[in-house]
Design a protein around this motif. Structure first.
Motif, PDB file in Angstrom:
ATOM      1  N   GLU A 106       0.140  17.054  -2.368  1.00  0.00           N
ATOM      2  CA  GLU A 106      -0.817  16.436  -1.444  1.00  0.00           C
ATOM      3  C   GLU A 106      -0.118  16.113  -0.120  1.00  0.00           C
ATOM      4  OE1 GLU A 106      -4.052  16.007  -1.584  1.00  0.00           O
ATOM      5  OE2 GLU A 106      -4.082  14.935   0.329  1.00  0.00           O
TER       6      GLU A 106
ATOM      7  N   PRO B 172      -2.706   7.799  -6.750  1.00  0.00           N
ATOM      8  CA  PRO B 172      -3.414   6.568  -6.420  1.00  0.00           C
ATOM      9  C   PRO B 172      -4.313   6.118  -7.569  1.00  0.00           C
ATOM     10  CG  PRO B 172      -4.392   8.452  -5.301  1.00  0.00           C
ATOM     11  CD  PRO B 172      -3.205   8.960  -6.049  1.00  0.00           C
TER      12      PRO B 172
ATOM     13  N   LYS C 193     -12.135   7.089  -5.769  1.00  0.00           N
ATOM     14  CA  LYS C 193     -11.621   5.983  -6.587  1.00  0.00           C
ATOM     15  C   LYS C 193     -11.583   6.331  -8.072  1.00  0.00           C
ATOM     16  CE  LYS C 193     -13.017   2.440  -3.353  1.00  0.00           C
ATOM     17  NZ  LYS C 193     -13.454   1.098  -3.147  1.00  0.00           N
TER      18      LYS C 193
ATOM     19  N   PHE D  51      -6.473  14.466  -2.847  1.00  0.00           N
ATOM     20  CA  PHE D  51      -6.891  13.316  -2.030  1.00  0.00           C
ATOM     21  C   PHE D  51      -8.233  12.748  -2.457  1.00  0.00           C
ATOM     22  CE2 PHE D  51     -10.179  15.321   0.610  1.00  0.00           C
ATOM     23  CZ  PHE D  51      -9.933  16.656   0.358  1.00  0.00           C
TER      24      PHE D  51
ATOM     25  N   ALA E 124      -8.369   9.328  -4.133  1.00  0.00           N
ATOM     26  CA  ALA E 124      -8.443   8.132  -3.297  1.00  0.00           C
ATOM     27  C   ALA E 124      -9.854   7.937  -2.759  1.00  0.00           C
ATOM     28  CB  ALA E 124      -7.451   8.229  -2.137  1.00  0.00           C
ATOM     29  N   MET E 125     -10.486   9.040  -2.362  1.00  0.00           N
ATOM     30  CA  MET E 125     -11.826   8.942  -1.787  1.00  0.00           C
ATOM     31  C   MET E 125     -12.851   8.510  -2.824  1.00  0.00           C
ATOM     32  SD  MET E 125     -11.219   9.495   1.166  1.00  0.00           S
ATOM     33  CE  MET E 125     -11.255  10.470   2.631  1.00  0.00           C
TER      34      MET E 125
ATOM     35  N   ASP F 225       1.044   4.149  -2.866  1.00  0.00           N
ATOM     36  CA  ASP F 225       0.483   5.398  -2.380  1.00  0.00           C
ATOM     37  C   ASP F 225       1.102   6.647  -2.961  1.00  0.00           C
ATOM     38  OD1 ASP F 225      -1.642   5.499  -0.793  1.00  0.00           O
ATOM     39  OD2 ASP F 225      -0.575   6.180   0.983  1.00  0.00           O
TER      40      ASP F 225
ATOM     41  N   GLY G 278       0.829  -1.203   0.000  1.00  0.00           N
ATOM     42  CA  GLY G 278       0.000   0.000   0.000  1.00  0.00           C
ATOM     43  C   GLY G 278       0.858   1.245   0.000  1.00  0.00           C
TER      44      GLY G 278
END
Lengths: 153, 258
Positions: free
Chosen positions: B218, B51, B142, B136, B139-140, B47, B43
């Motif tokens: 980020e 992502p 997808k 970010f 990632a949230m 990362d 991960g």
């Protein structure tokens, strides 16, 4: 009339399935998106950046593992101790976020990060986790439950 | 009379655990520890560069493999992973820094309400305007739209139209958060922002030139404790917005800087 041993075993089974089931679901929902899990942990602003990342990646896997053990009733006491420690950490984290005035989603079942203050649900999240913590504590004290894999070993 | 030997019965009644249980415990421990280590190592590696693997469009957001050894930084950025300096204020003017993610609806709302007054203040030199682009939400949600839109904006910045480009993305946010943008939509924003040299923008966008810089932005934002967008800092201090009135916003920014 005090409950029979069998009744206590059955109560233990219910608690085991509830705690294990919740952890299993929580872990499974997050394990497919570990980057988001790391972000959710960072939003608590409790751990240094890198450590929070490691914790965020490890947590879903740990939750699944503990959840599976409890659902199966395998090494129930060890599983319950691990579950209690996880839940204690969650309770401390959420309570501290609330106390520090952060507006975050607990990220318990995925999601997480900062949200509008009006959408925070600290009392609900805390009540749920404290209840699960008590259930886990019961299993630590009395790990014997009905329909557990432990009894077949 | 000799008593019957009970030892066999006792042995049978005792938990037959021992060896099976020990082996099982060892196996379970190994699996759990192995799983956690794998998650942290794998991960963590995935990362750092953007992502997610496959963008919704055709351009590819890839791993770190092909990025050049010295990561490229767009024009106006204060170094690798550093904030974009949109305009420099007069001497002594406060610094207004906006942390925003291209896919964040609240950022679009903020820019819609206060974008004009911020532009005016910047033009008059009342503030030094900085924009810290975050990603970010990839990632949230997808997807890879924040990274791709950020890269598109930085490619526009190289040609001097950073804010015009971000204005176009905020105005063109999908009605449903998470849908993101196709490559064609990002290119339409470039035309709306009147990017002077479109082929150059296209090449810059296709190569995702600033992918490493965007990932670093980020990280620097999160390390600075910013985990939500929009976050507005005036001279490094967080500004809370309690009214939708642009004039009140301007007054508050100038007052906060005192």
């Amino acid at each position: 009339m005090s409950p029979t041993s069998r009744q206590l075993d059955l109560l233990g089974t219910v608690l085991r399935l509830v705690v294990g089931g919740v952890l299993l679901v929580a872990g499974a929902l997050k394990v497919t998106n570990l980057a988001a899990s790391a972000f959710a942990v960072r939003a608590y602003q409790l751990l240094p950046y890198d450590l929070a990342g490691y914790v965020g990646h490890a947590l879903p896997v740990a939750e699944i593992a503990v959840g599976v053990l409890l659902v199966l009733g395998l090494f129930t006491r060890a599983g319950a101790i691990a579950a209690a420690l996880l839940l204690l950490a969650f309770v401390i984290g959420i309570a501290s976020a609330w106390a520090r005035g952060l507006s975050i989603d607990c990220g318990c079942f995925g999601g997480g990060g900062t949200i509008e203050a009006s959408r925070t649900a600290y009392p609900l999240e805390l009540t749920r986790d404290v209840a699960l913590l008590l259930a886990a504590a019961w299993l630590v004290v009395r790990p014997r439950t009905a329909y557990a894999l432990d009894t077949r070993l | 009379m000799p008593r019957p030997d009970a030892s066999a019965k006792i042995a049978a009644a005792a938990p037959k655990s021992s060896s099976t249980k020990v082996w099982l415990a060892a196996l379970v421990t190994l699996l759990v520890v192995g799983g956690i280590v794998a998650a942290v190592v794998l991960g963590g590696r995935k990362d750092s560069p953007a992502p997610g693997a496959t963008p919704s469009g055709s351009g590819s957001v890839s791993g770190s493999g092909q990025t050049s050894p010295t990561p490229r930084v767009p024009k106006g950025a204060s170094g690798f992973g550093g904030t974009m300096v949109v305009s420099q204020g007069k001497a002594g003017a406060p610094t207004l820094e906006i942390f925003e993610d291209p896919q964040c609806p609240a950022c679009a709302q903020f820019e819609h309400v206060f974008g004009q007054v911020i532009e005016d203040m910047a033009a008059k030199g009342e503030i030094t305007l900085k924009v810290h682009t975050m990603s970010f939400l990839d990632a949230m949600l997808k997807n890879t739209s924040s990274t791709r839109a950020a890269n598109a904006a930085f490619c526009a910045a190289d040609q001097g139209v950073f804010r015009a480009y971000t204005d176009a993305t905020y105005a063109g946010q999908p009605a449903q958060e998470g849908k993101g943008w196709t490559d064609a939509e990002l290119e339409a924003f470039a035309m709306r922002a009147k990017v002077p040299d479109l082929p150059q923008w296209q090449a810059c966008q296709k190569a995702l030139t600033y992918q490493a810089h965007i990932a670093e932005l980020e990280t620097t934002a999160e390390k600075a404790g910013v985990t939500s967008t929009p976050t507005i800092l005036v001279n490094g201090k967080k500004l809370t917005i309690d009214s939708g009135d642009p004039a009140a916003f301007r007054a508050k920014v100038l007052a906060a800087a005192q």
